[in-house]
Design an enzyme around this catalytic site. Structure first.
Site, PDB file in Angstrom:
ATOM      1  N   ASN A  12       0.926  -1.155  -0.083  1.00 21.39           N
ATOM      2  CA  ASN A  12       0.183  -0.071  -0.219  1.00 21.39           C
ATOM      3  C   ASN A  12       1.128   1.477  -0.025  1.00 21.39           C
ATOM      4  OD1 ASN A  12      -2.881   0.917   2.216  1.00 21.39           O
ATOM      5  ND2 ASN A  12      -2.478   1.528  -0.107  1.00 21.39           N
ATOM      6  N   CYS A  74      -5.380   6.145   7.434  1.00 25.79           N
ATOM      7  CA  CYS A  74      -4.946   4.938   6.682  1.00 25.79           C
ATOM      8  C   CYS A  74      -3.788   4.084   7.554  1.00 25.79           C
ATOM      9  CB  CYS A  74      -4.005   5.420   5.372  1.00 25.79           C
ATOM     10  SG  CYS A  74      -3.332   4.120   4.465  1.00 25.79           S
ATOM     11  N   ASN A 163     -12.794   5.200   9.380  1.00 23.88           N
ATOM     12  CA  ASN A 163     -13.347   5.367   8.112  1.00 23.88           C
ATOM     13  C   ASN A 163     -14.342   4.043   7.786  1.00 23.88           C
ATOM     14  OD1 ASN A 163     -11.149   3.737   7.925  1.00 23.88           O
ATOM     15  ND2 ASN A 163      -9.881   4.466   6.312  1.00 23.88           N
ATOM     16  N   HIS A 165     -16.241   0.738   6.411  1.00 19.66           N
ATOM     17  CA  HIS A 165     -15.946  -0.447   5.796  1.00 19.66           C
ATOM     18  C   HIS A 165     -17.003  -1.383   5.889  1.00 19.66           C
ATOM     19  CE1 HIS A 165     -11.412   0.300   5.828  1.00 19.66           C
ATOM     20  NE2 HIS A 165     -11.558   0.972   6.954  1.00 19.66           N
ATOM     21  N   GLU A 214     -10.555  -0.017  -2.094  1.00 15.58           N
ATOM     22  CA  GLU A 214     -10.613   1.132  -1.387  1.00 15.58           C
ATOM     23  C   GLU A 214     -11.253   2.339  -2.207  1.00 15.58           C
ATOM     24  OE1 GLU A 214      -7.399   2.493   1.224  1.00 15.58           O
ATOM     25  OE2 GLU A 214      -6.054   0.825   0.519  1.00 15.58           O
ATOM     26  N   CYS A 223      -4.821  -2.837   3.263  1.00 17.86           N
ATOM     27  CA  CYS A 223      -5.315  -1.539   3.789  1.00 17.86           C
ATOM     28  C   CYS A 223      -5.376  -1.957   5.242  1.00 17.86           C
ATOM     29  CB  CYS A 223      -6.618  -1.454   3.264  1.00 17.86           C
ATOM     30  SG  CYS A 223      -7.682  -0.144   4.035  1.00 17.86           S
ATOM     31  N   GLY A 226      -8.836  -1.565   6.948  1.00 20.19           N
ATOM     32  CA  GLY A 226      -9.539  -2.605   6.480  1.00 20.19           C
ATOM     33  C   GLY A 226      -9.287  -3.917   7.238  1.00 20.19           C
TER      34      GLY A 226
END
Length: 284
Positions: A12, A74, A163, A165, A214, A223, A226
């Site tokens: 990533n 992230c 964030n 998911h 993503e 991720c 994630g």
């Protein structure tokens, strides 16, 4: 000329820009993110991460996706922030705090030969309230959200790690068409701020495989948020224990959802790929 450092955590990859020691003030950051991230005409990355000064933590990170949109957090990116600030002498602490749009995160470093090898990140408590994720659902904890995409119907469990998911279990993950379905599901009307989409295959109660689409970027090799969300979602559904290995395309992360604190801890590597200077007009 704009100095940058290309880094990756499990593949990533992001371009890191030091705004901390130079007090660099960038203009039109969404354009810059798209320009740098382009793999043909730019440096090539999943986005950019700015390392900045903070009034509430040791450092602050701002993350912008490939499409120029700013994201809350992230997991792979914040591990690289930790390696950046330690390896470059911006801190000598072996534990630091980093301000993000998803709150302040605590990082602990595993040091080898005076360099950061791996980083453990306290990702905080998972958010299960649908309004705060956000996801449109009548469930108190979203475990049975059914969404049809083209010729398939999926059942999602939804979690936020700062964030959003949405996690679904599939068979034969290796051959699954992540791009086809991820692109459709990301923008489904059930997700007011779009969503990262995780497709998972259960190996056993301590091991899982995952691929991710993503939000704002597309499929990536890994991720971190994630992987944390997947571990929580699969534990809620009684598929996994609280301490698991999550295998992604780019490598493996160790995830633990601590029962006492309710915090999720993620441990994984961070690497510097190369450094350079970009011919970029900050006024455009």
């Amino acid at each position: 000329m704009l100095k940058f450092t290309k880094m990756q955590g499990l593949g990533n990859d992001y371009v890191y820009i030091d705004c901390y020691s130079s007090n660099l003030k960038l203009k039109n950051i969404p354009y810059l993110a798209k320009f740098i991230s382009d793999r043909h005409f730019g440096v090539g990355s999943d986005g950019i991460i700015l390392i900045c000064k903070s009034n509430v933590a040791d450092f602050k990170m701002r993350m912008f996706n490939y499409d120029g949109s700013e994201a809350e957090m992230c997991g792979n990116g914040i591990r690289c922030v930790g390696k950046f600030v330690y390896d470059k002498g911006l801190t000598n602490k072996e534990s630091i705090t980093v301000e993000t749009l998803a709150g302040i995160k605590t990082l602990k470093f595993n040091i080898e030969n005076n360099k950061v090898k791996t980083v453990q990140v306290d990702m905080g408590e998972p958010i299960l309230n649908p309004q705060k994720i956000p996801v449109i659902s009548e469930e108190k904890i979203v475990k049975n959200l059914k969404i049809k995409a083209d010729d398939k119907e999926f059942k999602f469990t939804c979690v936020s790690m700062g964030n959003p998911h949405a996690i679904t279990v599939v068979k034969n993950l290796k051959d699954f068409d992540v791009e086809k379905y991820g692109k459709i599901l990301e923008t489904n009307k059930c997700f007011p701020k779009k969503s990262n989409i995780e497709f998972v295959e259960i190996i056993d109660e301590s091991n899982i495989k995952m691929r991710v689409w993503e939000r704002g970027t597309g499929e990536t090799l890994a991720c971190g948020t994630g992987a944390c969300a997947v571990a929580v979602a699969c534990n809620i559904n009684k598929f996994l224990k609280r301490k698991v290995k999550v295998e992604l395309l780019g490598g493996t992360l160790q995830i633990e959802w601590d029962k006492k604190t309710n915090h999720v801890f993620m441990t994984g590597p961070a690497e510097i790929v190369f450094e350079g200077e970009l011919n970029y007009d900050n006024n455009q």
